[in-house]
Scaffold this motif. Structure first.
Motif, PDB file in Angstrom:
ATOM      1  N   GLY A 104       0.795  -1.225   0.000  1.00  0.00           N
ATOM      2  CA  GLY A 104       0.000   0.000   0.000  1.00  0.00           C
ATOM      3  C   GLY A 104       0.821   1.267   0.000  1.00  0.00           C
ATOM      4  N   GLY A 105       2.124   1.141  -0.173  1.00  0.00           N
ATOM      5  CA  GLY A 105       2.989   2.320  -0.132  1.00  0.00           C
ATOM      6  C   GLY A 105       2.871   3.189  -1.372  1.00  0.00           C
ATOM      7  N   GLU A 106       3.571   4.298  -1.337  1.00  0.00           N
ATOM      8  CA  GLU A 106       3.519   5.249  -2.447  1.00  0.00           C
ATOM      9  C   GLU A 106       4.400   4.843  -3.617  1.00  0.00           C
ATOM     10  OE1 GLU A 106       4.468   9.076  -0.854  1.00  0.00           O
ATOM     11  OE2 GLU A 106       2.533   9.264   0.124  1.00  0.00           O
ATOM     12  N   ASN A 107       5.295   3.896  -3.407  1.00  0.00           N
ATOM     13  CA  ASN A 107       6.156   3.410  -4.478  1.00  0.00           C
ATOM     14  C   ASN A 107       7.146   4.478  -4.948  1.00  0.00           C
ATOM     15  OD1 ASN A 107       6.771   1.096  -5.996  1.00  0.00           O
ATOM     16  ND2 ASN A 107       5.681   1.871  -7.768  1.00  0.00           N
ATOM     17  N   SER A 108       7.444   5.432  -4.095  1.00  0.00           N
ATOM     18  CA  SER A 108       8.265   6.580  -4.489  1.00  0.00           C
ATOM     19  C   SER A 108       9.710   6.203  -4.806  1.00  0.00           C
ATOM     20  CB  SER A 108       8.235   7.649  -3.395  1.00  0.00           C
ATOM     21  OG  SER A 108       8.727   7.122  -2.177  1.00  0.00           O
ATOM     22  N   ARG A 109      10.265   5.211  -4.167  1.00  0.00           N
ATOM     23  CA  ARG A 109      11.651   4.835  -4.434  1.00  0.00           C
ATOM     24  C   ARG A 109      11.809   4.048  -5.727  1.00  0.00           C
ATOM     25  NH1 ARG A 109      12.539   3.398   1.754  1.00  0.00           N
ATOM     26  NH2 ARG A 109      10.638   2.331   1.233  1.00  0.00           N
ATOM     27  N   PHE A 110      10.707   3.679  -6.328  1.00  0.00           N
ATOM     28  CA  PHE A 110      10.752   2.929  -7.579  1.00  0.00           C
ATOM     29  C   PHE A 110      10.542   3.834  -8.793  1.00  0.00           C
ATOM     30  CE2 PHE A 110      10.106  -1.333  -9.580  1.00  0.00           C
ATOM     31  CZ  PHE A 110      11.172  -1.937  -8.950  1.00  0.00           C
ATOM     32  N   PHE A 111      10.327   5.106  -8.544  1.00  0.00           N
ATOM     33  CA  PHE A 111      10.152   6.086  -9.630  1.00  0.00           C
ATOM     34  C   PHE A 111      11.459   6.209 -10.391  1.00  0.00           C
ATOM     35  CE2 PHE A 111      10.347  10.355 -11.354  1.00  0.00           C
ATOM     36  CZ  PHE A 111       9.134  10.440 -12.004  1.00  0.00           C
ATOM     37  N   PRO A 112      11.477   6.297 -11.674  1.00  0.00           N
ATOM     38  CA  PRO A 112      10.372   6.399 -12.632  1.00  0.00           C
ATOM     39  C   PRO A 112      10.015   5.064 -13.283  1.00  0.00           C
ATOM     40  CG  PRO A 112      12.370   6.986 -13.773  1.00  0.00           C
ATOM     41  CD  PRO A 112      12.758   6.600 -12.351  1.00  0.00           C
ATOM     42  N   LEU A 113      10.501   3.970 -12.750  1.00  0.00           N
ATOM     43  CA  LEU A 113      10.259   2.667 -13.376  1.00  0.00           C
ATOM     44  C   LEU A 113       8.799   2.276 -13.399  1.00  0.00           C
ATOM     45  CD1 LEU A 113      13.254   0.651 -11.909  1.00  0.00           C
ATOM     46  CD2 LEU A 113      13.076   1.714 -14.158  1.00  0.00           C
ATOM     47  N   ASN A 114       8.064   2.690 -12.386  1.00  0.00           N
ATOM     48  CA  ASN A 114       6.680   2.250 -12.291  1.00  0.00           C
ATOM     49  C   ASN A 114       5.882   3.269 -11.491  1.00  0.00           C
ATOM     50  OD1 ASN A 114       4.412   0.671 -12.382  1.00  0.00           O
ATOM     51  ND2 ASN A 114       5.057  -0.692 -10.753  1.00  0.00           N
ATOM     52  N   THR A 115       4.977   3.971 -12.143  1.00  0.00           N
ATOM     53  CA  THR A 115       4.154   4.962 -11.447  1.00  0.00           C
ATOM     54  C   THR A 115       2.677   4.611 -11.464  1.00  0.00           C
ATOM     55  OG1 THR A 115       4.000   6.280 -13.466  1.00  0.00           O
ATOM     56  CG2 THR A 115       5.764   6.859 -11.932  1.00  0.00           C
ATOM     57  N   ASP A 116       2.271   3.646 -12.285  1.00  0.00           N
ATOM     58  CA  ASP A 116       0.854   3.317 -12.422  1.00  0.00           C
ATOM     59  C   ASP A 116       0.335   2.391 -11.327  1.00  0.00           C
ATOM     60  OD1 ASP A 116       0.735   4.822 -14.722  1.00  0.00           O
ATOM     61  OD2 ASP A 116       1.200   3.118 -16.008  1.00  0.00           O
ATOM     62  N   THR A 117       1.200   1.569 -10.790  1.00  0.00           N
ATOM     63  CA  THR A 117       0.782   0.582  -9.803  1.00  0.00           C
ATOM     64  C   THR A 117       1.946   0.344  -8.841  1.00  0.00           C
ATOM     65  OG1 THR A 117      -0.183  -1.632  -9.513  1.00  0.00           O
ATOM     66  CG2 THR A 117       1.489  -1.403 -11.215  1.00  0.00           C
ATOM     67  N   HIS A 118       1.721  -0.474  -7.859  1.00  0.00           N
ATOM     68  CA  HIS A 118       2.779  -0.842  -6.914  1.00  0.00           C
ATOM     69  C   HIS A 118       3.848  -1.638  -7.649  1.00  0.00           C
ATOM     70  CE1 HIS A 118       4.670  -3.077  -3.595  1.00  0.00           C
ATOM     71  NE2 HIS A 118       4.395  -1.976  -2.907  1.00  0.00           N
ATOM     72  N   LYS A 119       5.061  -1.632  -7.133  1.00  0.00           N
ATOM     73  CA  LYS A 119       6.163  -2.350  -7.792  1.00  0.00           C
ATOM     74  C   LYS A 119       5.875  -3.843  -7.953  1.00  0.00           C
ATOM     75  CE  LYS A 119       8.749  -1.973  -3.541  1.00  0.00           C
ATOM     76  NZ  LYS A 119       8.254  -0.684  -3.098  1.00  0.00           N
ATOM     77  N   GLY A 120       4.979  -4.391  -7.147  1.00  0.00           N
ATOM     78  CA  GLY A 120       4.587  -5.795  -7.288  1.00  0.00           C
ATOM     79  C   GLY A 120       3.886  -6.083  -8.599  1.00  0.00           C
ATOM     80  N   GLY A 121       3.451  -5.041  -9.297  1.00  0.00           N
ATOM     81  CA  GLY A 121       2.801  -5.212 -10.588  1.00  0.00           C
ATOM     82  C   GLY A 121       3.758  -5.276 -11.755  1.00  0.00           C
ATOM     83  N   LEU A 122       5.039  -5.074 -11.493  1.00  0.00           N
ATOM     84  CA  LEU A 122       6.031  -5.147 -12.573  1.00  0.00           C
ATOM     85  C   LEU A 122       6.143  -6.570 -13.105  1.00  0.00           C
ATOM     86  CD1 LEU A 122       8.990  -2.929 -11.387  1.00  0.00           C
ATOM     87  CD2 LEU A 122       7.408  -2.500 -13.248  1.00  0.00           C
ATOM     88  N   ILE A 123       6.308  -6.672 -14.406  1.00  0.00           N
ATOM     89  CA  ILE A 123       6.417  -7.978 -15.055  1.00  0.00           C
ATOM     90  C   ILE A 123       7.890  -8.388 -15.120  1.00  0.00           C
ATOM     91  CG2 ILE A 123       5.937  -9.299 -17.158  1.00  0.00           C
ATOM     92  CD1 ILE A 123       3.408  -8.253 -15.708  1.00  0.00           C
ATOM     93  N   LEU A 124       8.181  -9.554 -14.578  1.00  0.00           N
ATOM     94  CA  LEU A 124       9.505 -10.167 -14.647  1.00  0.00           C
ATOM     95  C   LEU A 124       9.319 -11.609 -15.107  1.00  0.00           C
ATOM     96  CD1 LEU A 124      11.171  -8.973 -11.328  1.00  0.00           C
ATOM     97  CD2 LEU A 124      11.576  -8.096 -13.609  1.00  0.00           C
ATOM     98  N   CYS A 125      10.037 -11.988 -16.129  1.00  0.00           N
ATOM     99  CA  CYS A 125       9.950 -13.358 -16.664  1.00  0.00           C
ATOM    100  C   CYS A 125       8.510 -13.734 -17.027  1.00  0.00           C
ATOM    101  CB  CYS A 125      10.540 -14.352 -15.674  1.00  0.00           C
ATOM    102  SG  CYS A 125      12.274 -14.052 -15.308  1.00  0.00           S
ATOM    103  N   LYS A 147      -4.132   5.869   3.104  1.00  0.00           N
ATOM    104  CA  LYS A 147      -2.947   6.722   3.073  1.00  0.00           C
ATOM    105  C   LYS A 147      -1.730   5.860   3.373  1.00  0.00           C
ATOM    106  CE  LYS A 147      -5.275  10.861   4.751  1.00  0.00           C
ATOM    107  NZ  LYS A 147      -5.330  11.851   5.826  1.00  0.00           N
ATOM    108  N   ALA A 148      -0.627   6.168   2.714  1.00  0.00           N
ATOM    109  CA  ALA A 148       0.611   5.424   2.943  1.00  0.00           C
ATOM    110  C   ALA A 148       1.228   5.908   4.249  1.00  0.00           C
ATOM    111  CB  ALA A 148       1.567   5.622   1.776  1.00  0.00           C
ATOM    112  N   GLU A 149       0.825   5.271   5.347  1.00  0.00           N
ATOM    113  CA  GLU A 149       1.301   5.683   6.665  1.00  0.00           C
ATOM    114  C   GLU A 149       2.176   4.629   7.318  1.00  0.00           C
ATOM    115  OE1 GLU A 149      -1.390   7.711   9.185  1.00  0.00           O
ATOM    116  OE2 GLU A 149      -2.497   8.574   7.515  1.00  0.00           O
ATOM    117  N   GLY A 150       2.798   3.804   6.501  1.00  0.00           N
ATOM    118  CA  GLY A 150       3.772   2.859   7.023  1.00  0.00           C
ATOM    119  C   GLY A 150       3.272   1.436   7.157  1.00  0.00           C
TER     120      GLY A 150
END
Length: 104
Positions: free
Chosen positions: A11-32, A88-91
């Motif tokens: 449920g976080g903001e995913n801010s540390r993964f910017f700009p790789l993924n802004t549409d969804t959480h990093k768990g939505g990234l496709i790998l393999c 809200k992303a409150e930790g």
């Protein structure tokens, strides 16, 4: 003691993964060929977890983002996935408190 419920905090903001993924959480990234969250769920079910609670933000709730990714897969019989909205992303602590009522 048998553990049969897992919690995924997404449920976080995913801010540390910017700009790789802004549409969804990093768990939505496709790998393999699969999203990270789908791969994680499949592996949890393989080891005997029968229920998974995933905390998500608004962008991944109600058929969007991660919840849409999970809807694409066939859930193993007897297993379930519940999405809990973290407004809200409150930790991580706050996210776990939201799940507390859903798990034993």
């Amino acid at each position: 003691m048998t553990l049969n419920t897992a919690v995924i905090l997404a449920g976080g903001e995913n801010s540390r993964f910017f700009p790789l993924n802004t549409d969804t959480h990093k768990g939505g990234l496709i790998l393999c060929g699969k999203s990270i969250v789908v791969n994680t769920l499949e592996n949890l079910f393989l080891v005997g977890i029968s229920r998974v609670c995933i905390t998500v933000s608004k962008k991944d709730f109600a058929g969007r983002g991660l919840s849409a990714e999970v809807a694409k897969i066939k859930i193993k019989s007897g297993c379930s996935v519940d999405f809990i909205l973290q407004e809200k992303a409150e930790g991580m602590g706050e996210a776990l408190l939201l799940v507390k009522e859903k798990i034993k």
